[in-house]
Motif scaffolding. Sequence first.
Motif, PDB file in Angstrom:
ATOM      1  N   ILE A  35       0.809  -1.220   0.000  1.00  0.00           N
ATOM      2  CA  ILE A  35       0.000   0.000   0.000  1.00  0.00           C
ATOM      3  C   ILE A  35       0.848   1.278   0.000  1.00  0.00           C
ATOM      4  CG2 ILE A  35      -0.371   0.193   2.485  1.00  0.00           C
ATOM      5  CD1 ILE A  35      -3.371   0.841   1.647  1.00  0.00           C
ATOM      6  N   TRP A  36       2.064   1.197   0.502  1.00  0.00           N
ATOM      7  CA  TRP A  36       2.945   2.362   0.501  1.00  0.00           C
ATOM      8  C   TRP A  36       3.145   2.903  -0.912  1.00  0.00           C
ATOM      9  CZ3 TRP A  36       7.442   2.142  -2.285  1.00  0.00           C
ATOM     10  CH2 TRP A  36       7.884   0.861  -2.663  1.00  0.00           C
ATOM     11  N   LYS A  37       3.050   2.019  -1.909  1.00  0.00           N
ATOM     12  CA  LYS A  37       3.276   2.448  -3.295  1.00  0.00           C
ATOM     13  C   LYS A  37       2.174   3.379  -3.792  1.00  0.00           C
ATOM     14  CE  LYS A  37       5.628  -0.197  -6.095  1.00  0.00           C
ATOM     15  NZ  LYS A  37       6.046  -1.260  -7.000  1.00  0.00           N
ATOM     16  N   THR A  38       0.969   3.221  -3.281  1.00  0.00           N
ATOM     17  CA  THR A  38      -0.130   4.074  -3.724  1.00  0.00           C
ATOM     18  C   THR A  38      -0.348   5.276  -2.807  1.00  0.00           C
ATOM     19  OG1 THR A  38      -1.727   2.652  -2.593  1.00  0.00           O
ATOM     20  CG2 THR A  38      -1.340   2.229  -4.934  1.00  0.00           C
ATOM     21  N   THR A  39      -0.028   5.135  -1.523  1.00  0.00           N
ATOM     22  CA  THR A  39      -0.259   6.242  -0.589  1.00  0.00           C
ATOM     23  C   THR A  39       0.936   7.165  -0.448  1.00  0.00           C
ATOM     24  OG1 THR A  39       0.553   5.040   1.357  1.00  0.00           O
ATOM     25  CG2 THR A  39      -1.806   4.803   0.794  1.00  0.00           C
ATOM     26  N   GLY A  40       2.150   6.645  -0.698  1.00  0.00           N
ATOM     27  CA  GLY A  40       3.359   7.432  -0.477  1.00  0.00           C
ATOM     28  C   GLY A  40       3.728   7.536   1.002  1.00  0.00           C
ATOM     29  N   ASN A  41       3.061   6.747   1.841  1.00  0.00           N
ATOM     30  CA  ASN A  41       3.306   6.767   3.284  1.00  0.00           C
ATOM     31  C   ASN A  41       3.802   5.417   3.778  1.00  0.00           C
ATOM     32  OD1 ASN A  41       2.132   9.388   3.661  1.00  0.00           O
ATOM     33  ND2 ASN A  41       0.118   8.442   3.512  1.00  0.00           N
ATOM     34  N   HIS A  65      13.196  -0.872   8.244  1.00  0.00           N
ATOM     35  CA  HIS A  65      11.844  -0.776   7.699  1.00  0.00           C
ATOM     36  C   HIS A  65      11.912  -1.122   6.219  1.00  0.00           C
ATOM     37  CE1 HIS A  65       7.872   0.828   9.008  1.00  0.00           C
ATOM     38  NE2 HIS A  65       7.660   0.720   7.704  1.00  0.00           N
ATOM     39  N   ILE A  66      11.382  -2.292   5.860  1.00  0.00           N
ATOM     40  CA  ILE A  66      11.417  -2.792   4.491  1.00  0.00           C
ATOM     41  C   ILE A  66      10.145  -2.368   3.764  1.00  0.00           C
ATOM     42  CG2 ILE A  66      11.469  -4.886   3.060  1.00  0.00           C
ATOM     43  CD1 ILE A  66      14.041  -4.467   4.673  1.00  0.00           C
ATOM     44  N   LEU A  67      10.288  -1.908   2.533  1.00  0.00           N
ATOM     45  CA  LEU A  67       9.146  -1.609   1.680  1.00  0.00           C
ATOM     46  C   LEU A  67       9.084  -2.702   0.611  1.00  0.00           C
ATOM     47  CD1 LEU A  67       9.521   2.253   1.268  1.00  0.00           C
ATOM     48  CD2 LEU A  67       8.314   0.965   3.036  1.00  0.00           C
ATOM     49  N   PRO A 113       4.872  10.408   5.457  1.00  0.00           N
ATOM     50  CA  PRO A 113       5.184  10.471   4.031  1.00  0.00           C
ATOM     51  C   PRO A 113       6.645  10.055   3.789  1.00  0.00           C
ATOM     52  CG  PRO A 113       4.018  12.451   4.723  1.00  0.00           C
ATOM     53  CD  PRO A 113       4.404  11.710   5.974  1.00  0.00           C
ATOM     54  N   ILE A 114       6.826   9.185   2.840  1.00  0.00           N
ATOM     55  CA  ILE A 114       8.174   8.685   2.540  1.00  0.00           C
ATOM     56  C   ILE A 114       9.106   9.848   2.211  1.00  0.00           C
ATOM     57  CG2 ILE A 114       9.529   7.276   0.937  1.00  0.00           C
ATOM     58  CD1 ILE A 114       7.021   5.418   0.817  1.00  0.00           C
ATOM     59  N   LYS A 115       8.589  10.894   1.574  1.00  0.00           N
ATOM     60  CA  LYS A 115       9.451  12.022   1.217  1.00  0.00           C
ATOM     61  C   LYS A 115      10.055  12.672   2.459  1.00  0.00           C
ATOM     62  CE  LYS A 115       5.524  15.156   0.665  1.00  0.00           C
ATOM     63  NZ  LYS A 115       4.767  15.932  -0.320  1.00  0.00           N
ATOM     64  N   TRP A 116       9.400  12.563   3.621  1.00  0.00           N
ATOM     65  CA  TRP A 116       9.971  13.114   4.851  1.00  0.00           C
ATOM     66  C   TRP A 116      11.212  12.341   5.267  1.00  0.00           C
ATOM     67  CZ3 TRP A 116       5.519  14.343   8.825  1.00  0.00           C
ATOM     68  CH2 TRP A 116       4.692  15.327   8.283  1.00  0.00           C
ATOM     69  N   LEU A 117      11.301  11.087   4.868  1.00  0.00           N
ATOM     70  CA  LEU A 117      12.439  10.250   5.263  1.00  0.00           C
ATOM     71  C   LEU A 117      13.689  10.539   4.452  1.00  0.00           C
ATOM     72  CD1 LEU A 117      10.637   6.815   5.582  1.00  0.00           C
ATOM     73  CD2 LEU A 117      11.093   8.453   7.397  1.00  0.00           C
ATOM     74  N   VAL A 118      13.522  11.098   3.275  1.00  0.00           N
ATOM     75  CA  VAL A 118      14.669  11.245   2.385  1.00  0.00           C
ATOM     76  C   VAL A 118      15.124  12.672   2.153  1.00  0.00           C
ATOM     77  CG1 VAL A 118      14.246   9.072   1.201  1.00  0.00           C
ATOM     78  CG2 VAL A 118      13.207  11.132   0.318  1.00  0.00           C
ATOM     79  N   GLY A 124      21.652  17.532   8.362  1.00  0.00           N
ATOM     80  CA  GLY A 124      21.063  16.225   8.589  1.00  0.00           C
ATOM     81  C   GLY A 124      19.671  16.246   9.191  1.00  0.00           C
ATOM     82  N   MET A 125      19.066  17.423   9.294  1.00  0.00           N
ATOM     83  CA  MET A 125      17.729  17.510   9.858  1.00  0.00           C
ATOM     84  C   MET A 125      16.703  17.358   8.743  1.00  0.00           C
ATOM     85  SD  MET A 125      18.350  17.893  13.021  1.00  0.00           S
ATOM     86  CE  MET A 125      16.749  18.319  13.662  1.00  0.00           C
ATOM     87  N   VAL A 126      15.622  16.664   9.014  1.00  0.00           N
ATOM     88  CA  VAL A 126      14.585  16.492   8.009  1.00  0.00           C
ATOM     89  C   VAL A 126      13.830  17.796   7.838  1.00  0.00           C
ATOM     90  CG1 VAL A 126      12.465  15.240   7.464  1.00  0.00           C
ATOM     91  CG2 VAL A 126      14.388  14.052   8.508  1.00  0.00           C
ATOM     92  N   LEU A 127      13.597  18.165   6.595  1.00  0.00           N
ATOM     93  CA  LEU A 127      12.858  19.384   6.303  1.00  0.00           C
ATOM     94  C   LEU A 127      11.368  19.169   6.546  1.00  0.00           C
ATOM     95  CD1 LEU A 127      14.531  20.332   2.910  1.00  0.00           C
ATOM     96  CD2 LEU A 127      14.928  21.406   5.127  1.00  0.00           C
ATOM     97  N   LYS A 128      10.679  20.208   6.915  1.00  0.00           N
ATOM     98  CA  LYS A 128       9.236  20.117   7.119  1.00  0.00           C
ATOM     99  C   LYS A 128       8.530  20.254   5.785  1.00  0.00           C
ATOM    100  CE  LYS A 128       5.342  22.116   9.507  1.00  0.00           C
ATOM    101  NZ  LYS A 128       4.860  23.097  10.449  1.00  0.00           N
ATOM    102  N   TYR A 129       7.599  19.346   5.556  1.00  0.00           N
ATOM    103  CA  TYR A 129       6.735  19.395   4.385  1.00  0.00           C
ATOM    104  C   TYR A 129       5.303  19.540   4.870  1.00  0.00           C
ATOM    105  CZ  TYR A 129      10.277  17.776   1.127  1.00  0.00           C
ATOM    106  OH  TYR A 129      11.385  17.669   0.348  1.00  0.00           O
ATOM    107  N   GLU A 130       4.468  20.083   4.045  1.00  0.00           N
ATOM    108  CA  GLU A 130       3.043  20.122   4.363  1.00  0.00           C
ATOM    109  C   GLU A 130       2.499  18.716   4.215  1.00  0.00           C
ATOM    110  OE1 GLU A 130       1.436  22.765   5.585  1.00  0.00           O
ATOM    111  OE2 GLU A 130       3.408  23.703   5.522  1.00  0.00           O
ATOM    112  N   VAL A 131       1.642  18.323   5.127  1.00  0.00           N
ATOM    113  CA  VAL A 131       1.020  17.013   5.052  1.00  0.00           C
ATOM    114  C   VAL A 131      -0.057  17.062   3.991  1.00  0.00           C
ATOM    115  CG1 VAL A 131      -0.272  15.265   6.314  1.00  0.00           C
ATOM    116  CG2 VAL A 131       1.503  16.593   7.476  1.00  0.00           C
ATOM    117  N   ASP A 132      -0.008  16.105   3.061  1.00  0.00           N
ATOM    118  CA  ASP A 132      -1.008  16.055   1.973  1.00  0.00           C
ATOM    119  C   ASP A 132      -2.364  15.691   2.519  1.00  0.00           C
ATOM    120  OD1 ASP A 132       0.997  16.646   0.137  1.00  0.00           O
ATOM    121  OD2 ASP A 132       1.504  14.520  -0.093  1.00  0.00           O
TER     122      ASP A 132
END
Length: 132
Positions: A35-41, A65-67, A113-118, A124-132
Motif C-alpha cells: 500500500i505504501w506504493k499508492t499512498t506514499g506513506n 523498515h522494508i518496503l 510520508p516517505i518524502k519526509w524520510l529522504v 542532517g535535519m529532516v525538512l518540514k513538508y506540508e502534510v497532503d
Amino acid sequence: MNFDIDLKFGQSFENKVRDMLENDGTIEVKTERDIWKTTGNICFEYLYKGRPSGISTTDAKWWIHILADGDKIETGFIFPVEELRKKLKTWSQWGAKKVKGGDDNQSTMLLIPIKWLVQTTEKGMVLKYEVD
C-alpha cells in the motif's frame, strides 16, 4: 574522484553494517506491504490496545523498515531506534496522521510520508513538508 578513497569509504560502511547485524545489539525489522506504493506513506505502530507497543517499546538498537511489493523487497530504511523516536515525535508535531489499523483496528500508528524520510538539510535535519 579518488578510487582508493571512495573504496575505503565504501568498505568502512560495509563494515559498519556487518557490525550492526552481527555484534551491535538487536535489530527490529518491519515490512510494509504494497500500500505504501499508492499512498506514499509508511506507518509506525506506537500503541496496541491503547498501550505502548512497536517503536515505543522496542529494545532494539536498530530499526529496519522494508518496503515490499508482494514478496519482493523494493527498498528500505535503517534507523538508529533512538533517532527514529525523536523524528517520529517531531513528525507528529508537524501533523503526521494518526490512524488505527492492524488486526481489528487495535493498533495506533503514525503515517509518515516517505518524502519526509529522504529530504535532509546540510545538518542532517529532516525538512518540514506540508502534510497532503
